[in-house]
Scaffold this motif. Structure first.
Motif, mmCIF file in Angstrom:
data_model
loop_
_atom_site.group_PDB
_atom_site.id
_atom_site.type_symbol
_atom_site.label_atom_id
_atom_site.label_comp_id
_atom_site.label_asym_id
_atom_site.label_seq_id
_atom_site.Cartn_x
_atom_site.Cartn_y
_atom_site.Cartn_z
ATOM 1 N N UNK A 272 11.145 14.113 -4.352
ATOM 2 C CA UNK A 272 12.422 13.479 -4.025
ATOM 3 C C UNK A 272 12.275 12.420 -2.937
ATOM 4 N N UNK A 273 11.287 12.611 -2.049
ATOM 5 C CA UNK A 273 11.094 11.688 -0.932
ATOM 6 C C UNK A 273 10.376 10.407 -1.348
ATOM 7 N N UNK A 274 9.422 10.519 -2.282
ATOM 8 C CA UNK A 274 8.591 9.379 -2.659
ATOM 9 C C UNK A 274 9.393 8.169 -3.132
ATOM 10 N N UNK A 275 10.379 8.327 -4.056
ATOM 11 C CA UNK A 275 11.157 7.142 -4.459
ATOM 12 C C UNK A 275 11.909 6.502 -3.295
ATOM 13 N N UNK A 276 12.418 7.321 -2.367
ATOM 14 C CA UNK A 276 13.099 6.772 -1.194
ATOM 15 C C UNK A 276 12.154 5.972 -0.315
ATOM 16 N N UNK A 277 10.940 6.484 -0.140
ATOM 17 C CA UNK A 277 9.945 5.741 0.641
ATOM 18 C C UNK A 277 9.621 4.408 -0.017
ATOM 19 N N UNK A 278 9.490 4.419 -1.338
ATOM 20 C CA UNK A 278 9.173 3.180 -2.046
ATOM 21 C C UNK A 278 10.285 2.151 -1.873
ATOM 22 N N UNK B 166 0.839 -1.203 0.000
ATOM 23 C CA UNK B 166 0.000 0.000 0.000
ATOM 24 C C UNK B 166 0.872 1.251 0.000
ATOM 25 N N UNK B 167 1.958 1.200 0.774
ATOM 26 C CA UNK B 167 2.866 2.340 0.810
ATOM 27 C C UNK B 167 3.471 2.635 -0.553
#
Length: 276
Positions: free
Chosen positions: A27-33, A6-7
């Motif tokens: 910039x944060x979204x790919x790191x979270x994935x 889900x994340x």
């Protein structure tokens, strides 16, 4: 693992939900994935690998138009290079996890023996139980003791089989014909609403509706191998996803109705003008 999947769906939508996107979110979204993907690998869930990969792909599909909009002034090669870079970075992180012996999910896939997997071995017994109790059903919440009543000697072991590990079959076993009809109705509604929101060209409401559709899809796929929707967290997230999907489907229906009314009005006006 499904929660982390889900994340992977939500991270790109969170970054681009407002249309133009915010730089720090982008910039944060790919790191979270990447963090979510590593967590899926560490859980040891084999079904989690399937829904995780699917979530990453759908996450990009959900937001690729918005990403292109953000990069509309950039050269044409920037967008495919960016996507390729993100995929390559995630692949490197996964390979490092494998090299560090932290990718338990992949290890379980490589060591999997279908003949020894309890899901596979217990399936004939579960199907026979469904035949025995259909159409009334065996009752909710009693799978564990019920399975022990029907368990053949060949399946006896120190641990117990707490669920069917196929929630569609277990729902039919527990609730019989009524549960089967409700399940079919829910899946038909999900399919109908999903078609509406994926056909619609819309704003943030439509984007969240598509996200809700994808979340429910992941739950349906995971339910073929496990029972995620029986946990409180997944129940709550399913409600949120269904609300997003219903809101977007209603919005799409209203737009279609308005378009039909407008077309009818223009047609009648044209006929009246021709008559004059």
């Amino acid at each position: 693992a499904l929660l982390m999947a889900f994340g992977c769906l939500m991270a790109p939508v969170w970054a681009f939900a407002n249309g133009s996107g915010v730089l720090w979110k982008m910039l944060t979204a790919p790191g979270l994935m990447m963090v979510f993907a590593l967590t899926i690998l560490a859980t040891g869930s084999r079904a989690g690998l399937l829904v995780g990969v699917l979530a990453v792909v759908i996450g990009f599909v959900l937001t690729w138009r918005r990403i292109r909009h953000v990069l509309h002034r950039a050269p044409g090669w920037v967008f495919p290079t960016l996507i390729a870079g993100v995929i390559a970075a995630m692949a490197i992180v996964v390979l490092l996890s494998v090299a560090a012996d932290r990718a338990v999910s992949i290890d379980r896939v490589m060591a999997m023996d279908a003949g020894q997997d309890m899901r596979h071995r217990g399936l004939p017994t579960v199907i026979e139980m469904i035949r025995s109790y259909f159409p009334v059903g065996s009752g909710l919440g009693g799978f564990d003791p019920l399975f022990r009543m029907h368990e053949p000697f060949a399946l006896l072991k120190p641990t117990y089989f707490n669920h069917a590990h196929n929630d569609f079959l277990e729902i039919v076993l527990d609730t019989g014909l009524v549960g089967l009809l409700l399940l079919i109705t829910a899946i038909i509604w999900w399919g109908w609403a999903s078609v509406r929101v994926w056909r619609d060209q819309g704003d943030r409401v439509v984007l969240l509706a598509r996200l809700g559709s994808a979340m429910i899809l992941l739950v349906l796929l995971a339910s073929l191998f496990d029972y995620p929707a029986r946990t409180p967290t997944m129940m709550a997230l399913l409600v949120v996803a269904a609300v997003w999907l219903a809101k977007g489907a209603n919005r799409a229906a209203e737009v279609e109705t308005a378009d039909d009314l407008g077309f009818t009005a223009r047609r009648h006006t044209s006929i009246a003008v021709d008559a004059r």
